[in-house]
Design a protein around this motif. Structure first.
Motif, short mmCIF file in Angstrom:
data_model
loop_
_atom_site.label_atom_id
_atom_site.label_comp_id
_atom_site.label_asym_id
_atom_site.label_seq_id
_atom_site.Cartn_x
_atom_site.Cartn_y
_atom_site.Cartn_z
N VAL A 134 -7.43 -2.35 -5.63
CA VAL A 134 -7.23 -1.59 -4.39
C VAL A 134 -7.10 -2.60 -3.26
CG1 VAL A 134 -8.23 0.03 -2.76
CG2 VAL A 134 -8.59 0.39 -5.20
N TYR A 135 -6.15 -2.37 -2.35
CA TYR A 135 -6.03 -3.21 -1.16
C TYR A 135 -6.55 -2.44 0.05
CZ TYR A 135 -2.81 -6.42 -3.59
OH TYR A 135 -2.26 -7.34 -4.46
N ASP A 136 -7.55 -3.00 0.74
CA ASP A 136 -7.81 -2.46 2.06
C ASP A 136 -6.83 -3.14 3.02
OD1 ASP A 136 -8.80 -4.97 2.81
OD2 ASP A 136 -10.89 -4.35 2.86
N GLN A 137 -6.87 -2.76 4.27
CA GLN A 137 -5.81 -3.20 5.18
C GLN A 137 -5.82 -4.71 5.41
OE1 GLN A 137 -3.72 -0.59 8.17
NE2 GLN A 137 -5.46 -1.32 9.32
N LYS A 138 -7.01 -5.28 5.53
CA LYS A 138 -7.09 -6.71 5.77
C LYS A 138 -6.70 -7.51 4.54
CE LYS A 138 -10.56 -7.73 8.37
NZ LYS A 138 -11.96 -8.10 8.75
N SER A 139 -7.13 -7.05 3.36
CA SER A 139 -6.76 -7.78 2.14
C SER A 139 -5.26 -7.67 1.88
CB SER A 139 -7.56 -7.28 0.93
OG SER A 139 -7.25 -5.95 0.62
N TYR A 140 -4.68 -6.53 2.26
CA TYR A 140 -3.22 -6.41 2.11
C TYR A 140 -2.51 -7.34 3.09
CZ TYR A 140 1.54 -4.89 1.83
OH TYR A 140 2.92 -4.91 1.68
N TYR A 141 -2.99 -7.40 4.31
CA TYR A 141 -2.39 -8.30 5.29
C TYR A 141 -2.38 -9.73 4.79
CZ TYR A 141 -1.91 -11.04 9.60
OH TYR A 141 -1.51 -11.95 10.54
N LEU A 142 -3.51 -10.17 4.25
CA LEU A 142 -3.59 -11.52 3.69
C LEU A 142 -2.64 -11.67 2.50
CD1 LEU A 142 -5.08 -14.32 3.58
CD2 LEU A 142 -6.60 -13.25 1.92
N SER A 143 -2.66 -10.69 1.58
CA SER A 143 -1.90 -10.79 0.34
C SER A 143 -0.40 -10.64 0.57
CB SER A 143 -2.37 -9.71 -0.64
OG SER A 143 -3.74 -9.88 -0.96
N SER A 144 -0.01 -10.05 1.69
CA SER A 144 1.42 -9.84 1.94
C SER A 144 2.19 -11.14 2.08
CB SER A 144 1.62 -8.98 3.20
OG SER A 144 1.17 -9.67 4.36
N VAL A 145 1.48 -12.26 2.23
CA VAL A 145 2.13 -13.57 2.30
C VAL A 145 2.69 -13.99 0.94
CG1 VAL A 145 0.10 -14.97 1.77
CG2 VAL A 145 1.86 -15.90 3.26
N ALA A 146 2.21 -13.36 -0.14
CA ALA A 146 2.55 -13.79 -1.50
C ALA A 146 4.03 -13.58 -1.83
CB ALA A 146 1.68 -13.05 -2.52
N ASP A 147 4.53 -14.37 -2.79
CA ASP A 147 5.89 -14.17 -3.29
C ASP A 147 6.01 -12.81 -3.97
OD1 ASP A 147 6.91 -16.97 -2.79
OD2 ASP A 147 5.24 -17.43 -4.13
N SER A 148 4.97 -12.45 -4.71
CA SER A 148 4.94 -11.16 -5.40
C SER A 148 3.55 -10.55 -5.27
CB SER A 148 5.28 -11.32 -6.89
OG SER A 148 6.59 -11.85 -7.05
N ILE A 149 3.51 -9.24 -5.01
CA ILE A 149 2.25 -8.52 -4.86
C ILE A 149 2.18 -7.45 -5.94
CG2 ILE A 149 0.77 -7.20 -3.30
CD1 ILE A 149 2.42 -8.22 -0.98
N PHE A 150 1.04 -7.42 -6.65
CA PHE A 150 0.86 -6.47 -7.74
C PHE A 150 -0.39 -5.64 -7.50
CE2 PHE A 150 3.06 -10.20 -9.44
CZ PHE A 150 4.23 -9.62 -9.90
N LEU A 151 -0.37 -4.41 -8.03
CA LEU A 151 -1.45 -3.46 -7.82
C LEU A 151 -1.75 -2.74 -9.12
CD1 LEU A 151 -3.25 -1.72 -5.81
CD2 LEU A 151 -1.23 -0.23 -5.58
N ASN A 152 -3.01 -2.45 -9.35
CA ASN A 152 -3.40 -1.64 -10.49
C ASN A 152 -2.70 -0.28 -10.40
OD1 ASN A 152 -5.11 0.35 -12.03
ND2 ASN A 152 -6.28 -1.51 -12.47
N PRO A 153 -2.17 0.24 -11.50
CA PRO A 153 -1.47 1.54 -11.46
C PRO A 153 -2.32 2.67 -10.89
CG PRO A 153 -1.03 0.44 -13.53
CD PRO A 153 -2.07 -0.38 -12.84
#
Length: 584
Positions: A134-153
């Protein structure tokens, strides 16, 4: 006589036994340290989880006793994170980075700093991937820098915009008979509003909306650039919660795919070129830092001192959790005595606090800058007293998402006269003189209010004068942007409260330029040294009161209790920002 002899022998025997046990524990800890040395293997992925509390400066004691007693608490230093990512760029053993965090224990400005450093890492040609259940807003903001972002279904992306909640206690005061007498200057000085009103003032709503929109704009711009989504579409996603499940998150390009953790691990193996059946070498950023990668090594003789001022400002010694004038002044004096230090960066992360302590530190900065250039770097917050410390620097650099300004002061005094009356207590006073006195059991007199108001006005005018001289602005110009109003870093630059936008590295580079040096290394201050009493005050069983209160009241109710208790403990006139800004 035999009893006394036996008693003394027993005491000495106990002390000797304790001494032997202590030595054995130290030797065991040393042996464990030797056998658990960490190394970075070939084809390794650096894993970033930032669920620990991130502090600008979090030195860990090298005393084995502290490690045994657990006094190196659960924290990680921002400066070490940044240095580790910088070192990883050129580390042949590190092939890429995996961001795998469901929560980020950092402020928004700290998160943006880490994100910017990850952008630099990507520019080196190495990959960054991200995964979370699960991404909360801050963790998504940080992770959005990645080349690829993946999430549990079965996961979601909590992308909904920023909000801030303020709790008001006026009805509680009226019902309980316990009130806070408030004297303030600044129509935006909303730190004390919860004790005056039942709802938010228009001025406070205006300033909160202003800096929230400025910070949200920074987040949108960064995510838009990384994910190739226009800002308007990102706002539409936030308005309609279009990341609330994995399918919607994929459809709206918030993530690249919904996969399970084992499938993500296979992708990491593929990225570093190892077979699916092989083990994946990963090292946490904490372990990577422990190998020495949290420092940037240099053989230069010239030094730039980075002095960290973090936490509320309180009159006194100061430590890692709060700013006291004694520790900061001691650091400034030590820096002035060093022949190798050519410039100073004062890193401020503070909502303010004691006006007196702020003035004392301001004075020492004024003395120091006569011999050394001083650049201020603002972290998540450098407001009110935090800005007081900054205003006379040669240059001020803020993060775009820094919360700053709040140039205003207030005094707050608890009063229980109504409660005392309700329960049958009557207090009588006898005095030798007729000067304005105050009793917690009596309503505040107009004479005492007038005297206190005069003190608040004097401190406010001194604050304006400090800013006016430090920023080369007229007194009236400072007053027009003061009044306790809070600004984002972007807004502060537009109105002249800061010179440039940037992070700590930018501030260090600016300090080097002012000192006219190109080759230098960093020396961090202050030196936090604990005496024996302080060590045991930090021992876990000494902190059970807070843990018990949280367990009994819950996290949110504990915050209310902590806010009220903190205000009742304030001493002297305060240069403090709106007390609680909880952005989520």
């Amino acid at each position: 006589m035999n009893f006394l002899r036996n008693l003394i022998a027993s005491i000495f025997g106990t002390l000797i036994a304790l001494g032997i046990i202590f030595i054995l524990i130290v030797l065991l800890a040393s042996a464990i340290g030797e056998t658990d040395k960490i190394s970075v293997k070939e084809n390794t992925v650096l894993e970033i989880k930032l669920e620990k509390t991130v502090k600008d400066f979090a030195p860990k004691s090298d005393n084995p006793i502290d490690e045994i007693l657990g006094l190196n608490d659960d924290k990680i230093a921002l400066n070490e994170i940044i240095n580790a990512i910088e070192n990883a760029k050129d580390d042949a053993n590190i092939k890429g980075i995996s961001i795998n965090t469901m929560g980020v224990g950092a402020g928004i400005a700290q998160t943006q700093t880490i994100r910017n450093k990850l952008e630099e890492f990507k520019a080196s040609g190495k990959f960054i991937n991200a995964y979370a259940d699960v991404y909360d807003q801050k963790s998504y903001y940080l992770s959005s820098v990645a080349d690829s972002i993946f999430l549990n279904p079965a996961g979601s992306v909590d992308f909904k915009g920023l909000s801030s909640e303020v709790l008001f206690y006026k009805d509680l005061e009226d019902k309980s008979g316990v009130t806070m007498e408030v004297i303030r200057h600044g129509k935006y000085k909303s730190a004390v509003e919860p004790f005056l009103y039942n709802e938010m003032s228009d001025a406070n709503r205006e300033q909160i909306a202003s800096f929230l929109n400025a910070i949200w704009g920074e987040i949108l711009d960064d995510v838009a650039k990384s994910r190739n989504i226009i800002v308007d579409e990102l706002n539409n996603i936030a308005d309609n919660l279009l990341g609330r499940n994995a399918d919607l998150a994929v459809q709206n390009n918030l993530i690249d795919a919904a996969i399970y953790a084992d499938e993500y691990e296979s992708k990491l193996k593929q990225a570093i070129g190892v077979a699916t059946d092989d083990n994946l070498n990963k090292i946490s950023i904490e372990d990577y830092i422990s190998t020495g990668k949290g420092r940037i090594y240099s053989s230069a003789s010239n030094k730039i001192a980075v002095i960290y001022a973090q936490g509320e400002i309180m009159y006194g010694k100061g430590d890692e959790t709060y700013i006291g004038q004694d520790m900061i002044i001691k650091a400034l004096k030590a820096v002035r005595k060093s022949k190798d230090i050519k410039a100073i960066v004062l890193r401020i992360n503070s909502p303010g606090g004691s006006a007196l302590a702020s003035e004392l530190i301001w004075r020492e900065i004024e003395i120091t800058k006569k011999t050394l250039p001083i650049v201020v770097s603002m972290g998540d917050v450098a407001a009110s007293g935090g800005y007081y410390l900054a205003c006379n620097a040669d240059k001020i650099i803020a993060e775009p998402t820094t919360i700053t300004g709040s140039i205003g002061v207030f005094g707050v005094i608890p009063n229980i006269s109504k409660l005392a009356s309700n329960i049958g207590i009557n207090a009588e006073q006898v005095s030798t003189n007729k000067g304005a006195n105050y009793s917690i059991f009596e309503p505040m007199s107009e004479d005492f209010r007038a005297v206190t108001t005069d003190g608040v006005e004097q401190v406010y005018n001194t604050f304006l004068d400090r800013v006016s001289n430090g920023r080369n602005m007229s007194f009236s110009a400072v007053d027009s942007i003061a009044q306790g109003r809070v600004w984002s870093g972007v807004e502060a630059k537009k109105i002249g409260l800061v010179d440039d936008l940037g992070n700590l590295e930018d501030a260090i580079a600016a300090a080097a330029e002012l000192a006219e040096i190109t080759d230098y290394k960093i020396r961090n201050y202050p030196d936090y040294k604990l005496d024996l009493e302080d060590r045991f005050n930090g021992f876990p069983f000494m902190k059970t009161k807070e843990k018990l209160l949280i367990e009994e009241f819950g996290e949110e109710n504990y915050k209310i209790y902590k806010t009220v208790k903190s205000f009742s403990n304030l001493k002297g006139i305060q240069a403090r920002m709106p007390y609680v800004i909880d952005i989520h």
